[in-house]
Scaffold this motif. Structure first.
Motif, short mmCIF file in Angstrom:
data_model
loop_
_atom_site.label_atom_id
_atom_site.label_comp_id
_atom_site.label_asym_id
_atom_site.label_seq_id
_atom_site.Cartn_x
_atom_site.Cartn_y
_atom_site.Cartn_z
N TRP A 16 0.82 -1.22 0.00
CA TRP A 16 0.00 0.00 0.00
C TRP A 16 0.86 1.26 0.00
N GLY A 17 1.97 1.23 0.71
CA GLY A 17 2.87 2.38 0.70
C GLY A 17 3.42 2.64 -0.69
N GLY A 18 3.84 1.58 -1.35
CA GLY A 18 4.38 1.72 -2.71
C GLY A 18 3.32 2.16 -3.71
N LEU A 19 2.12 1.59 -3.60
CA LEU A 19 1.03 2.00 -4.49
C LEU A 19 0.64 3.46 -4.27
N GLY A 20 0.63 3.87 -3.01
CA GLY A 20 0.32 5.26 -2.70
C GLY A 20 1.33 6.22 -3.32
N VAL A 47 2.61 19.61 -1.47
CA VAL A 47 1.64 18.59 -1.07
C VAL A 47 2.02 17.24 -1.67
N ILE A 48 2.43 17.25 -2.92
CA ILE A 48 2.85 16.00 -3.57
C ILE A 48 4.06 15.41 -2.86
N GLU A 49 5.01 16.25 -2.53
CA GLU A 49 6.21 15.76 -1.85
C GLU A 49 5.88 15.20 -0.46
N THR A 52 4.01 11.86 -0.88
CA THR A 52 4.95 10.83 -1.30
C THR A 52 5.81 10.37 -0.13
N GLY A 53 6.24 11.32 0.69
CA GLY A 53 7.03 10.99 1.87
C GLY A 53 6.26 10.15 2.87
N ILE A 54 4.99 10.49 3.07
CA ILE A 54 4.15 9.73 4.01
C ILE A 54 4.00 8.29 3.52
N PHE A 55 3.73 8.12 2.22
CA PHE A 55 3.57 6.77 1.70
C PHE A 55 4.90 6.00 1.73
N ALA A 56 6.01 6.69 1.54
CA ALA A 56 7.32 6.02 1.64
C ALA A 56 7.54 5.52 3.07
N LEU A 57 7.21 6.36 4.05
CA LEU A 57 7.36 5.94 5.45
C LEU A 57 6.43 4.78 5.78
N LEU A 58 5.22 4.79 5.21
CA LEU A 58 4.29 3.69 5.42
C LEU A 58 4.89 2.39 4.88
N GLY A 59 5.51 2.46 3.71
CA GLY A 59 6.14 1.28 3.13
C GLY A 59 7.28 0.77 3.99
N ILE A 60 8.11 1.67 4.48
CA ILE A 60 9.23 1.28 5.34
C ILE A 60 8.73 0.69 6.65
N LEU A 61 7.76 1.33 7.26
CA LEU A 61 7.16 0.81 8.50
C LEU A 61 6.57 -0.57 8.27
N GLY A 62 5.87 -0.72 7.17
CA GLY A 62 5.27 -2.02 6.86
C GLY A 62 6.30 -3.12 6.73
N ARG A 63 7.44 -2.79 6.14
CA ARG A 63 8.49 -3.80 5.98
C ARG A 63 9.07 -4.21 7.33
N PHE A 64 9.25 -3.25 8.24
CA PHE A 64 9.78 -3.59 9.57
C PHE A 64 8.78 -4.37 10.41
N ARG A 65 7.50 -4.09 10.24
CA ARG A 65 6.47 -4.76 11.03
C ARG A 65 6.10 -6.13 10.45
#
Length: 71
Positions: A16-20, A47-49, A52-65
């Motif tokens: 979901w982070g990557g898709l976002g 806003v775009i940046e 994009t940063g929020i979704f990148a963090l979501l992806g990273i968090l998802g990988r650690f969890r």
């Protein structure tokens, strides 16, 4: 790893982070507003940046969890 220790792709925060990120980037490109770090006056670019940063963090968090493979 046994088949019962997997999860469907739609339950993955990493996916979901990557898709976002792709959606936000695509929307920015489609609207003609590509992220430009030198253009601080353009609110749309900011806003775009941020999105994009929020979704990148979501992806990273998802990988650690992650405790299960996607399958």
């Amino acid at each position: 790893m046994s088949p019962t220790n997997t999860k469907p792709w739609w339950q993955s925060l990493t996916i979901w982070g990557g898709l976002g990120q792709l959606l936000v980037l695509g929307a920015g490109i489609a609207s003609g507003v590509a992220p430009d770090p030198t253009d601080t006056a353009n609110a749309s670019s900011a806003v775009i940046e941020i999105a994009t940063g929020i979704f990148a963090l979501l992806g990273i968090l998802g990988r650690f969890r992650a405790t299960k493979k996607i399958g």
